[in-house]
Design an enzyme around this catalytic site. Structure first.
Site, PDB file in Angstrom:
ATOM      1  N   SER A 146       0.844  -1.196   0.000  1.00 34.71           N
ATOM      2  CA  SER A 146       0.000   0.000   0.000  1.00 34.71           C
ATOM      3  C   SER A 146       0.879   1.246   0.000  1.00 34.71           C
ATOM      4  O   SER A 146       0.398   2.349   0.236  1.00 34.71           O
ATOM      5  CB  SER A 146      -0.944  -0.013   1.202  1.00 34.71           C
ATOM      6  OG  SER A 146      -0.228  -0.338   2.361  1.00 34.71           O
ATOM      7  N   ASN A 147       2.175   1.058  -0.240  1.00 37.88           N
ATOM      8  CA  ASN A 147       3.116   2.179  -0.278  1.00 37.88           C
ATOM      9  C   ASN A 147       3.154   2.749  -1.706  1.00 37.88           C
ATOM     10  O   ASN A 147       3.602   2.084  -2.643  1.00 37.88           O
ATOM     11  CB  ASN A 147       4.507   1.669   0.155  1.00 37.88           C
ATOM     12  CG  ASN A 147       5.543   2.770   0.165  1.00 37.88           C
ATOM     13  OD1 ASN A 147       5.629   3.556  -0.772  1.00 37.88           O
ATOM     14  ND2 ASN A 147       6.342   2.805   1.210  1.00 37.88           N
ATOM     15  N   GLY A 200       4.938   5.055  -3.056  1.00 37.64           N
ATOM     16  CA  GLY A 200       6.285   5.236  -3.612  1.00 37.64           C
ATOM     17  C   GLY A 200       6.767   3.944  -4.264  1.00 37.64           C
ATOM     18  O   GLY A 200       7.316   3.947  -5.371  1.00 37.64           O
ATOM     19  N   ASP A 230       9.670  -6.019   0.665  1.00 38.13           N
ATOM     20  CA  ASP A 230       9.956  -5.551   2.022  1.00 38.13           C
ATOM     21  C   ASP A 230      11.338  -4.920   1.998  1.00 38.13           C
ATOM     22  O   ASP A 230      12.295  -5.531   1.511  1.00 38.13           O
ATOM     23  CB  ASP A 230       9.896  -6.690   3.040  1.00 38.13           C
ATOM     24  CG  ASP A 230       9.790  -6.112   4.447  1.00 38.13           C
ATOM     25  OD1 ASP A 230       8.767  -5.472   4.742  1.00 38.13           O
ATOM     26  OD2 ASP A 230      10.735  -6.278   5.249  1.00 38.13           O
TER      27      ASP A 230
END
Ligand code: ITT
Length: 195
Positions: free
Chosen positions: A8-9, A11, A70
């Site tokens: 949900s990032n 960037g 991650d």
């Protein structure tokens, strides 16, 4: 090929989309409601797997390919912190700016203005029948001053090795070539082409 991103990032979504133009890249939040994934593993790799499996299960579609990222920054003068805790370094509900300022403050508290540092990106690719992981790294210097507005997260305080500007100041084309994420993604793409 349709590739669902377990992030949900925004960037990360922006960077991965730009580096994967030959795939149809869709953040999972465009398919189902965003949900919290507890990232409680001990390594980038296991946290990436955890996110990819959580989204694969939630999508409930056997044909989907899910990719999770991650990542984080490790600073030498802080014995490798924040590492896997990069997203919450400034506290539970910390924004990117809170994290950035906390990290710069903690480096300064060691009595230095900069420190060698590196980013790590672990990526997990999960399908109905397989799971694979790859890594990429980027080395450089973490500063105690913010420079530039580009990128996201810790970019305004990180100068990649061989450059004299932060990732917040470098142009997009340069930034696409360097990062941990593009290195991991070039390995991930080789795997994706075999699926
Ligand atoms: P997802 O788990 O939904 O993917 P997240 O932001 O929580 O999003 P991580 O758990 O992987 O992602 O945490 C990564 C942290 O490191 C987060 O604070 C990012 O802003 C930062 N980070 C990762 N890659 C970065 C990059 O390329 N440039 C700057 N900061 C980065």
């Amino acid at each position: 090929m349709k590739l669902v991103l377990a992030t949900s990032n925004k960037g990360k979504v922006r960077e991965i989309k730009a580096m994967c133009e030959d795939f149809e890249v869709i953040p999972y939040t465009e398919l189902i409601d965003e949900f919290e994934i507890i990232e409680d593993a001990d390594t980038f790799k296991d946290n990436a797997l955890l996110k990819a499996h959580a989204v694969f299960d939630a999508l409930d579609d056997e044909n989907v390919i899910v990719l999770a990222d991650d990542s984080g920054i490790s600073v030498e003068v802080l014995d490798g912190a924040p590492g896997i805790y990069s997203a919450r370094y400034g506290g539970d509900n910390a924004t990117d700016k809170d994290n950035l300022h906390t990290l710069m403050r903690n480096i300064k508290a060691k009595g230095v203005d900069s420190s060698p540092a590196f980013y790590t990106a672990a990526m997990a690719i999960v399908t109905k029948t397989s799971e694979r992981t790859v890594h990429g790294w980027m080395y450089g210097t973490a500063l105690t001053e913010e420079q530039g507005e580009g990128g996201f997260g810790y970019d305004p305080m990180f100068v990649p090795l061989g450059y004299d500007k932060t990732l917040g100041e470098l142009d997009d084309a340069t930034k696409r070539k360097l990062p941990h994420r593009s290195k991991a993604l070039s390995l991930a793409r080789k795997i994706l082409k075999t699926l």
